[in-house]
Every structure is written in structure tokens, then in C-alpha cells.
Motif scaffolding. Structure first.
Motif, PDB file in Angstrom:
ATOM      1  N   GLN A  78       0.826  -1.207   0.000  1.00 54.20           N
ATOM      2  CA  GLN A  78       0.000   0.000   0.000  1.00 54.20           C
ATOM      3  C   GLN A  78       0.861   1.258   0.000  1.00 54.20           C
ATOM      4  O   GLN A  78       0.538   2.225  -0.661  1.00 54.20           O
ATOM      5  N   ILE A  79       1.965   1.268   0.729  1.00 52.29           N
ATOM      6  CA  ILE A  79       2.781   2.482   0.770  1.00 52.29           C
ATOM      7  C   ILE A  79       3.493   2.693  -0.562  1.00 52.29           C
ATOM      8  O   ILE A  79       3.710   3.840  -0.985  1.00 52.29           O
ATOM      9  N   ALA A  80       3.827   1.611  -1.257  1.00 49.42           N
ATOM     10  CA  ALA A  80       4.446   1.736  -2.580  1.00 49.42           C
ATOM     11  C   ALA A  80       3.462   2.339  -3.584  1.00 49.42           C
ATOM     12  O   ALA A  80       3.809   3.281  -4.320  1.00 49.42           O
ATOM     13  N   PHE A  81       2.243   1.828  -3.628  1.00 46.77           N
ATOM     14  CA  PHE A  81       1.243   2.385  -4.553  1.00 46.77           C
ATOM     15  C   PHE A  81       0.809   3.785  -4.127  1.00 46.77           C
ATOM     16  O   PHE A  81       0.505   4.630  -4.972  1.00 46.77           O
ATOM     17  N   ASN A  82       0.813   4.042  -2.836  1.00 45.15           N
ATOM     18  CA  ASN A  82       0.517   5.382  -2.331  1.00 45.15           C
ATOM     19  C   ASN A  82       1.546   6.371  -2.874  1.00 45.15           C
ATOM     20  O   ASN A  82       1.200   7.450  -3.354  1.00 45.15           O
ATOM     21  N   ALA A  83       2.818   5.993  -2.817  1.00 45.44           N
ATOM     22  CA  ALA A  83       3.894   6.865  -3.300  1.00 45.44           C
ATOM     23  C   ALA A  83       3.849   7.022  -4.819  1.00 45.44           C
ATOM     24  O   ALA A  83       4.248   8.060  -5.342  1.00 45.44           O
ATOM     25  N   LEU A  84       3.366   6.022  -5.524  1.00 47.63           N
ATOM     26  CA  LEU A  84       3.343   6.056  -6.992  1.00 47.63           C
ATOM     27  C   LEU A  84       2.206   6.896  -7.560  1.00 47.63           C
ATOM     28  O   LEU A  84       2.357   7.537  -8.605  1.00 47.63           O
ATOM     29  N   TRP A  85       1.068   6.927  -6.893  1.00 50.24           N
ATOM     30  CA  TRP A  85      -0.112   7.577  -7.472  1.00 50.24           C
ATOM     31  C   TRP A  85       0.110   9.067  -7.738  1.00 50.24           C
ATOM     32  O   TRP A  85      -0.234   9.561  -8.816  1.00 50.24           O
ATOM     33  N   THR A  86       0.669   9.803  -6.812  1.00 46.44           N
ATOM     34  CA  THR A  86       0.831  11.254  -6.962  1.00 46.44           C
ATOM     35  C   THR A  86       1.676  11.627  -8.182  1.00 46.44           C
ATOM     36  O   THR A  86       1.270  12.493  -8.962  1.00 46.44           O
ATOM     37  N   PRO A  87       2.840  11.014  -8.403  1.00 47.71           N
ATOM     38  CA  PRO A  87       3.601  11.366  -9.613  1.00 47.71           C
ATOM     39  C   PRO A  87       2.872  11.024 -10.914  1.00 47.71           C
ATOM     40  O   PRO A  87       3.011  11.735 -11.906  1.00 47.71           O
ATOM     41  N   VAL A  88       2.077   9.961 -10.891  1.00 45.56           N
ATOM     42  CA  VAL A  88       1.336   9.601 -12.100  1.00 45.56           C
ATOM     43  C   VAL A  88       0.217  10.610 -12.346  1.00 45.56           C
ATOM     44  O   VAL A  88       0.076  11.138 -13.453  1.00 45.56           O
ATOM     45  N   PHE A  89      -0.584  10.915 -11.316  1.00 47.26           N
ATOM     46  CA  PHE A  89      -1.725  11.809 -11.487  1.00 47.26           C
ATOM     47  C   PHE A  89      -1.290  13.264 -11.627  1.00 47.26           C
ATOM     48  O   PHE A  89      -1.644  13.943 -12.583  1.00 47.26           O
ATOM     49  N   PHE A  90      -0.527  13.770 -10.666  1.00 46.82           N
ATOM     50  CA  PHE A  90      -0.146  15.183 -10.666  1.00 46.82           C
ATOM     51  C   PHE A  90       1.123  15.460 -11.465  1.00 46.82           C
ATOM     52  O   PHE A  90       1.249  16.519 -12.067  1.00 46.82           O
ATOM     53  N   GLY A  91       2.086  14.546 -11.435  1.00 44.89           N
ATOM     54  CA  GLY A  91       3.337  14.765 -12.150  1.00 44.89           C
ATOM     55  C   GLY A  91       3.188  14.600 -13.650  1.00 44.89           C
ATOM     56  O   GLY A  91       3.528  15.496 -14.418  1.00 44.89           O
ATOM     57  N   LEU A  92       2.662  13.455 -14.068  1.00 43.06           N
ATOM     58  CA  LEU A  92       2.481  13.182 -15.496  1.00 43.06           C
ATOM     59  C   LEU A  92       1.102  13.600 -16.005  1.00 43.06           C
ATOM     60  O   LEU A  92       0.847  13.556 -17.197  1.00 43.06           O
ATOM     61  N   ARG A  93       0.222  13.954 -15.083  1.00 42.98           N
ATOM     62  CA  ARG A  93      -1.152  14.365 -15.407  1.00 42.98           C
ATOM     63  C   ARG A  93      -1.905  13.291 -16.193  1.00 42.98           C
ATOM     64  O   ARG A  93      -2.682  13.582 -17.094  1.00 42.98           O
ATOM     65  N   LYS A  94      -1.658  12.071 -15.811  1.00 39.71           N
ATOM     66  CA  LYS A  94      -2.322  10.922 -16.439  1.00 39.71           C
ATOM     67  C   LYS A  94      -3.560  10.588 -15.614  1.00 39.71           C
ATOM     68  O   LYS A  94      -3.516   9.748 -14.720  1.00 39.71           O
ATOM     69  N   LEU A  95      -4.664  11.270 -15.927  1.00 38.08           N
ATOM     70  CA  LEU A  95      -5.892  11.091 -15.155  1.00 38.08           C
ATOM     71  C   LEU A  95      -6.395   9.659 -15.248  1.00 38.08           C
ATOM     72  O   LEU A  95      -6.779   9.065 -14.240  1.00 38.08           O
ATOM     73  N   ARG A  96      -6.423   9.120 -16.438  1.00 38.39           N
ATOM     74  CA  ARG A  96      -6.856   7.725 -16.615  1.00 38.39           C
ATOM     75  C   ARG A  96      -5.744   6.751 -16.231  1.00 38.39           C
ATOM     76  O   ARG A  96      -6.000   5.684 -15.712  1.00 38.39           O
ATOM     77  N   GLY A  97      -4.509   7.137 -16.496  1.00 37.30           N
ATOM     78  CA  GLY A  97      -3.377   6.268 -16.166  1.00 37.30           C
ATOM     79  C   GLY A  97      -3.192   6.068 -14.675  1.00 37.30           C
ATOM     80  O   GLY A  97      -2.592   5.077 -14.252  1.00 37.30           O
ATOM     81  N   ALA A  98      -3.700   6.993 -13.885  1.00 37.93           N
ATOM     82  CA  ALA A  98      -3.601   6.856 -12.427  1.00 37.93           C
ATOM     83  C   ALA A  98      -4.630   5.866 -11.880  1.00 37.93           C
ATOM     84  O   ALA A  98      -4.485   5.404 -10.745  1.00 37.93           O
ATOM     85  N   LEU A  99      -5.656   5.550 -12.668  1.00 38.13           N
ATOM     86  CA  LEU A  99      -6.717   4.654 -12.182  1.00 38.13           C
ATOM     87  C   LEU A  99      -6.222   3.246 -11.848  1.00 38.13           C
ATOM     88  O   LEU A  99      -6.596   2.706 -10.800  1.00 38.13           O
ATOM     89  N   PRO A 100      -5.386   2.608 -12.688  1.00 37.24           N
ATOM     90  CA  PRO A 100      -4.874   1.288 -12.282  1.00 37.24           C
ATOM     91  C   PRO A 100      -4.017   1.349 -11.016  1.00 37.24           C
ATOM     92  O   PRO A 100      -4.054   0.432 -10.196  1.00 37.24           O
ATOM     93  N   VAL A 101      -3.268   2.437 -10.856  1.00 37.57           N
ATOM     94  CA  VAL A 101      -2.476   2.599  -9.633  1.00 37.57           C
ATOM     95  C   VAL A 101      -3.417   2.710  -8.439  1.00 37.57           C
ATOM     96  O   VAL A 101      -3.201   2.081  -7.398  1.00 37.57           O
TER      97      VAL A 101
END
Length: 159
Positions: A78-101
Motif C-alpha cells: 500500500q505504501i508503494a502504490f501510495n507513493a506512486l499515485w501522486t507522480p502519475v496523477f499530478f506529475g504526469l497528469r495521467k488522469l486515466r493512467g492513475a486509475l490502475p495505480v
């Protein structure tokens, strides 16, 4: 509860939480279409700080218990996926790409909640607010992705 174990779990939490400072919401997020039930911006740091304290407490309660292997595995997941979600959603702005994370994060939090309950009722209870918050965050991620279908993503070179 072992204070050193608590400090280790808390350090992991705040390490994951540091991605929020590295990838702040900014003007880009403010201009996105969001559902009416979006929590106010001030709620996010309060909730995450509370959740990190609770799950560090929970992890430190069960880490030394016999049979805690799955609980610790889910805690790490959970802490690994927690750390991954923010860079995907806010960093790369992958709104749909953050959904699997987010889906993996939700499964990991559910697994952590269940396995912590199996070992220690109080530790399991400490994960319940996190499960609720991640459910809300997942629904919000999905809603924002649906409300902003043409929002361009960033490439790593653009960051």
C-alpha cells in the motif's frame, strides 16, 4: 508498541507523502472540472497526516507478531502504490493512467485492513479511515478523468 518500529513506519509514510510536495496540485488541478462532492483542498493534508499516523501505529503494532508476514506485505504494497499515485496523477497528469495505480492501492489497503484485523483488532481499526479515504480518492480520480476526457498528459521530458 515499539517506538523505533513506529518511527520506521512513520518515515515510510512521510517518504510516500513527500511526493505531494514534489508534485503539487497547482493551477493545472484547480482548473480541472471536478465533481461537486470534491473535498476542500484543506482537507487533504489533514486527512493524509492523520492516516499516516494511524497506519504507522498499526504497522508497528503488528510487525513483531507471529504470522504478520501478509500484513507486512500488504503494508509495504500500500505504501508503494501510495507513493506512486501522486507522480502519475499530478506529475504526469495521467488522469486515466492513475486509475490502475489507484485500483492497486485500494486492493492493498483492503488487504492491509483485513490482515491487520486478523492479528490485532486495534491495528485493523486504524486502517479503516484509510480504506474509506482511498475509496473516496478512487471515486474522485475516476470522476475527474471522466469530466476531463481531453486533458493532455505530460511526458517525462515536459516535467
Amino acid at each position: 508498541m515499539d517506538i523505533l518500529l513506529f518511527a520506521i513506519f512513520l518515515a515510510a509514510c512521510f517518504g510516500a507523502g513527500a511526493t505531494g510536495a514534489m508534485f503539487p496540485t497547482g493551477e493545472w488541478y484547480q482548473r480541472l472540472n471536478k465533481p461537486s462532492w470534491t473535498p476542500p483542498n484543506w482537507a487533504f493534508p489533514i486527512m493524509w497526516t492523520s492516516i499516516y499516523l494511524l497506519i504507522a501505529f498499526a504497522g508497528s503494532r503488528v510487525a513483531g507478531l507471529p504470522g504478520s508476514e501478509y500484513a507486512m506485505g500488504f503494508w509495504a504494497m500500500q505504501i508503494a502504490f501510495n507513493a506512486l499515485w501522486t507522480p502519475v496523477f499530478f506529475g504526469l497528469r495521467k488522469l486515466r493512467g492513475a486509475l490502475p495505480v489507484m485500483a492497486c492501492l485500494w486492493v492493498a489497503v483492503l488487504g492491509a485492513t483485513i490482515t491487520h484485523f486478523q492479528l490485532d483488532f486495534i491495528a485493523g481499526l486504524a486502517f479503516v479511515p484509510y480504506l474509506i479515504w482511498v475509496t473516496i480518492a478512487g471515486a474522485l480520480n475516476l470522476a475527474v478523468a471522466r469530466l476531463n476526457p481531453n486533458e493532455p498528459e505530460l511526458r517525462p521530458a515536459d516535467i
